[in-house]
Design a protein around this motif. Structure first.
Motif, PDB file in Angstrom:
ATOM      1  N   GLU A 299      -2.569  -6.553  -6.220  1.00  0.00           N
ATOM      2  CA  GLU A 299      -3.396  -5.920  -5.192  1.00  0.00           C
ATOM      3  C   GLU A 299      -2.522  -5.040  -4.310  1.00  0.00           C
ATOM      4  O   GLU A 299      -1.391  -5.414  -3.979  1.00  0.00           O
ATOM      5  CB  GLU A 299      -4.082  -6.972  -4.313  1.00  0.00           C
ATOM      6  N   LEU A 300      -3.048  -3.879  -3.935  1.00  0.00           N
ATOM      7  CA  LEU A 300      -2.381  -3.038  -2.943  1.00  0.00           C
ATOM      8  C   LEU A 300      -2.829  -3.476  -1.551  1.00  0.00           C
ATOM      9  O   LEU A 300      -3.975  -3.884  -1.355  1.00  0.00           O
ATOM     10  CB  LEU A 300      -2.721  -1.562  -3.169  1.00  0.00           C
ATOM     11  N   GLU A 301      -1.935  -3.367  -0.572  1.00  0.00           N
ATOM     12  CA  GLU A 301      -2.270  -3.822   0.768  1.00  0.00           C
ATOM     13  C   GLU A 301      -3.252  -2.885   1.463  1.00  0.00           C
ATOM     14  O   GLU A 301      -3.932  -3.279   2.396  1.00  0.00           O
ATOM     15  CB  GLU A 301      -0.990  -3.950   1.603  1.00  0.00           C
ATOM     16  N   THR A 302      -3.329  -1.639   1.034  1.00  0.00           N
ATOM     17  CA  THR A 302      -4.243  -0.699   1.656  1.00  0.00           C
ATOM     18  C   THR A 302      -5.670  -0.995   1.222  1.00  0.00           C
ATOM     19  O   THR A 302      -5.905  -1.647   0.209  1.00  0.00           O
ATOM     20  CB  THR A 302      -3.890   0.748   1.259  1.00  0.00           C
ATOM     21  N   GLU A 303      -6.647  -0.538   1.994  1.00  0.00           N
ATOM     22  CA  GLU A 303      -8.055  -0.731   1.672  1.00  0.00           C
ATOM     23  C   GLU A 303      -8.659   0.568   1.166  1.00  0.00           C
ATOM     24  O   GLU A 303      -8.310   1.649   1.623  1.00  0.00           O
ATOM     25  CB  GLU A 303      -8.839  -1.229   2.894  1.00  0.00           C
ATOM     26  N   ALA A 304      -9.561   0.460   0.208  1.00  0.00           N
ATOM     27  CA  ALA A 304     -10.262   1.625  -0.318  1.00  0.00           C
ATOM     28  C   ALA A 304     -11.388   2.025   0.632  1.00  0.00           C
ATOM     29  O   ALA A 304     -11.921   1.186   1.358  1.00  0.00           O
ATOM     30  CB  ALA A 304     -10.837   1.312  -1.700  1.00  0.00           C
TER      31      ALA A 304
ATOM     32  N   THR B 146     -11.967  -8.045  -0.777  1.00  0.00           N
ATOM     33  CA  THR B 146     -10.923  -7.547   0.127  1.00  0.00           C
ATOM     34  C   THR B 146     -10.927  -6.042   0.309  1.00  0.00           C
ATOM     35  O   THR B 146     -10.221  -5.526   1.165  1.00  0.00           O
ATOM     36  CB  THR B 146      -9.538  -7.971  -0.390  1.00  0.00           C
ATOM     37  N   ASP B 147     -11.703  -5.321  -0.526  1.00  0.00           N
ATOM     38  CA  ASP B 147     -11.721  -3.850  -0.527  1.00  0.00           C
ATOM     39  C   ASP B 147     -10.367  -3.259  -0.897  1.00  0.00           C
ATOM     40  O   ASP B 147     -10.068  -2.116  -0.557  1.00  0.00           O
ATOM     41  CB  ASP B 147     -12.165  -3.298   0.842  1.00  0.00           C
ATOM     42  N   ARG B 148      -9.546  -4.015  -1.610  1.00  0.00           N
ATOM     43  CA  ARG B 148      -8.223  -3.521  -2.002  1.00  0.00           C
ATOM     44  C   ARG B 148      -8.215  -3.053  -3.461  1.00  0.00           C
ATOM     45  O   ARG B 148      -8.764  -3.738  -4.327  1.00  0.00           O
ATOM     46  CB  ARG B 148      -7.167  -4.611  -1.836  1.00  0.00           C
TER      47      ARG B 148
ATOM     48  N   GLU C  40       5.676  -4.447  -3.954  1.00  0.00           N
ATOM     49  CA  GLU C  40       6.380  -3.371  -3.259  1.00  0.00           C
ATOM     50  C   GLU C  40       6.668  -2.206  -4.195  1.00  0.00           C
ATOM     51  O   GLU C  40       6.513  -1.041  -3.834  1.00  0.00           O
ATOM     52  CB  GLU C  40       7.697  -3.909  -2.680  1.00  0.00           C
TER      53      GLU C  40
ATOM     54  N   ALA D 194       3.382  -0.386  -4.824  1.00  0.00           N
ATOM     55  CA  ALA D 194       2.908   0.310  -3.631  1.00  0.00           C
ATOM     56  C   ALA D 194       3.709   1.565  -3.337  1.00  0.00           C
ATOM     57  O   ALA D 194       3.174   2.581  -2.912  1.00  0.00           O
ATOM     58  CB  ALA D 194       2.947  -0.639  -2.427  1.00  0.00           C
ATOM     59  N   THR D 195       5.014   1.514  -3.552  1.00  0.00           N
ATOM     60  CA  THR D 195       5.876   2.653  -3.215  1.00  0.00           C
ATOM     61  C   THR D 195       6.104   3.584  -4.382  1.00  0.00           C
ATOM     62  O   THR D 195       6.568   4.714  -4.197  1.00  0.00           O
ATOM     63  CB  THR D 195       7.240   2.147  -2.717  1.00  0.00           C
TER      64      THR D 195
END
Length: 220
Positions: free
Chosen positions: A207-212, A189-191, A132, A135-136
């Motif tokens: 890992e970030l939850e967003t995908e590249a 995962t493309d993360r 978290e 990510a933030t």
């Protein structure tokens, strides 16, 4: 393997080139797929010019992978030997890890979207709070009201093209460059992800939850 030798503030003698060629086999045995070895020798003076110091930098490249090492000594031949020991140690560790990975059961390899991208790999997932924070970008900063925030830290910024690879490949790349972490995009995962070294031979991954975006969009 192609060899390039350059000197900064010092001439490169035939004797030095011969010594490099003789020791090249140590690198080729550990990295048979390497394409080139770059040797940079820098001579500098210290203490009002009374003492000279030689620095030797070695860089191995091949198919995107990179291994680097450097050393300083009063003599460029001594600096070359120390730097070569560091370089071969990096390559040996990476080679041993690849051999260990090939000896793992086939079940340790995973398919994209299987939800078991870390199974069979000696990695400790990071906790949710750290994810978290990453990510933030939340970083607590304390300063007095009315005073301009000041930081004595000089932040260096580097920009790289994104690379898709597995977690295991990212660990190999991290060991080759001799860093404590490596940024990449997980091919499963493309993360956007980061692998990092823990104590001993343990590794961690963030890992970030967003995908590249897909590679084909970046190429366009």
């Amino acid at each position: 393997m192609d060899t390039s030798i350059v000197g900064v503030g010092v001439s490169i003698t035939e004797r030095f080139r011969t010594v490099v060629d003789e020791k090249l086999a140590r690198v080729e045995n550990l990295a048979p797929r390497a394409e080139s070895l770059d040797v940079k020798v820098t001579q500098s003076a210290h203490h009002r010019g009374r003492v000279e110091e030689a620095k030797v930098e070695l860089t191995v490249t091949g198919k995107g992978k990179l291994a680097r090492a450097e050393s300083r000594a009063e003599d460029k031949f001594q600096a070359l030997e120390i730097a070569l020991d560091k370089l071969t140690n990096q390559l040996r560790r990476a080679k041993d890890k690849r051999v260990t990975e090939r000896q793992r059961p086939h079940g340790a390899r995973h398919a994209k979207g299987s939800g078991s991208s870390l199974q069979g790999i000696d990695i400790t997932p990071v906790d949710a709070e750290t994810l978290e924070a990453v990510a933030t970008g939340t970083v607590p900063v304390a300063h007095d009201e009315g005073e301009e925030a000041y930081s004595p830290v000089v932040i260096r910024t580097k920009t790289f093209e994104p690379e898709w690879m597995t977690v295991s490949d990212a660990v190999d790349r991290m060991e080759l460059v001799g860093h404590d972490f490596f940024l990449f995009i997980d091919a499963q995962t493309d993360r956007p992800s980061v692998v990092y070294r823990r104590r001993g031979w343990d590794y961690g991954v963030i890992e970030l939850e967003t995908e590249a975006p897909p590679e084909r969009q970046l190429a366009g």
